[in-house]
Design an enzyme around this catalytic site. Structure first.
Site, PDB file in Angstrom:
ATOM      1  N   ASP A 101       0.834  -1.205   0.000  1.00 43.70           N
ATOM      2  CA  ASP A 101       0.000   0.000   0.000  1.00 43.70           C
ATOM      3  C   ASP A 101       0.873   1.260   0.000  1.00 43.70           C
ATOM      4  O   ASP A 101       2.000   1.230   0.496  1.00 43.70           O
ATOM      5  CB  ASP A 101      -0.856   0.072   1.273  1.00 43.70           C
TER       6      ASP A 101
HETATM    7  N1  URA Z   1      -1.282  -5.891   4.011  1.00 43.66           N
HETATM    8  C1  URA Z   1      -1.691  -4.609   4.022  1.00 43.66           C
HETATM    9  O1  URA Z   1      -2.681  -4.276   4.688  1.00 43.66           O
HETATM   10  N2  URA Z   1      -0.998  -3.723   3.290  1.00 43.66           N
HETATM   11  C2  URA Z   1       0.077  -4.047   2.557  1.00 43.66           C
HETATM   12  O2  URA Z   1       0.662  -3.186   1.911  1.00 43.66           O
HETATM   13  C3  URA Z   1       0.503  -5.380   2.563  1.00 43.66           C
HETATM   14  C4  URA Z   1      -0.194  -6.287   3.303  1.00 43.66           C
END
Ligand code: URA
Length: 258
Positions: free
Chosen positions: A108
């Site tokens: 993310d």
């Molecule tokens: N889980 C999440 O919530 N975000 C990420 O970037 C990777 C795994």
């Protein structure tokens, strides 16, 4: 070019890829442990490392020096796509622009940590293969202190709006001041999965860092820094996906190629 005549000697390819000394490579070939494009190789065999698939005990040897594999510690505020319509910085802005690479999977915008960038489509495909994806470890700094029952729920699976999660490893690493540090090891990679697993059980994530991808970790790589994976690391990653390689090759052999 005819690799049988103009190619590079197999033992040289193995040695160059850091797999073994030339002498040891010859022993591996004689012992029948080396294949080229699926067929057992003979001593004296020449190959084109860019097109021939060389394997030792079923694990691919990366002898193609046009392939690059970078390990990046993605900072917060960087997209893990190759381009962003809103003009935000992306992971490819943080590594050399040539040869062109892409990220293996996603983190993310607000998640930090390890991400692999490569032009090795074969390895990337296998690493992202849903049924055998390598495990990934996240450190989640969460609100509140999870109880043993919550840790058990993470381990057994959490009901999210897109279904029950697969069992995860969950460990309480640290706690204090109404917050905790939790290690979660996942095989799946659903959108915002860790954040949703934590929120679903009443522990919103304050900070999320991916600290391991299969066999790869690097606590010394600072945010925004990158380095090339070593030949050993590429081999270890490849080894972590061997089940996938066999599965994919099996499908190809069965005429189910995608
Ligand atoms: N889980 C999440 O919530 N975000 C990420 O970037 C990777 C795994």
């Amino acid at each position: 070019m005819d690799p049988a005549v103009d190619g590079i000697r197999l033992q040289k390819v193995l040695a160059r890829a850091g797999f073994a000394s030339r002498r040891r490579a010859e022993e591996l070939i004689v012992a029948g442990r080396v294949t080229v494009n699926g067929a057992r190789a003979e001593l004296g065999r020449r190959v084109d490392p860019q097109t021939d698939r060389v394997e030792v005990d079923g694990v691919r040897v990366v002898g193609d020096d046009t392939l690059v594999h970078y390990l990046l510690n993605k900072p917060v505020g960087v997209m893990s796509t190759s381009s962003d319509p809103e003009g935000r910085p992306t992971v490819v802005d943080l590594v050399p622009s040539e040869p062109r690479v892409f990220s293996v999977g996603r983190l993310d915008f607000d998640t930090e940590g390890l991400i692999i960038l490569t032009n090795d489509g074969d390895l990337a495909h296998r690493l992202m293969h849903p049924s055998h994806g390598v495990d990934k470890e996240y450190l989640a700094h969460v609100d509140g202190v999870p109880t043993p029952a919550t840790l058990r729920a993470w381990r057994e699976g959490v009901e999210l709006d897109d279904g029950l999660t697969a069992p995860a490893k969950a460990t309480l690493v640290d706690q204090g001041d109404g917050a905790a540090l939790v290690s979660l090891v996942l095989h799946e990679g659903r959108k915002r999965q860790v954040r949703r697993m934590c929120s679903a059980l009443g522990h919103p994530v304050r900070r999320l860092v991916r600290v391991r991808i299969g066999p790869i970790r690097d606590p010394d790589l600072g945010p925004g820094a990158w380095r090339e994976l070593t030949a050993d690391e590429v081999r270890a990653l490849d080894g972590a996906t061997v089940g996938v390689a066999l599965h994919v090759r099996g499908r190809k052999a069965a005429g189910e190629d995608r």
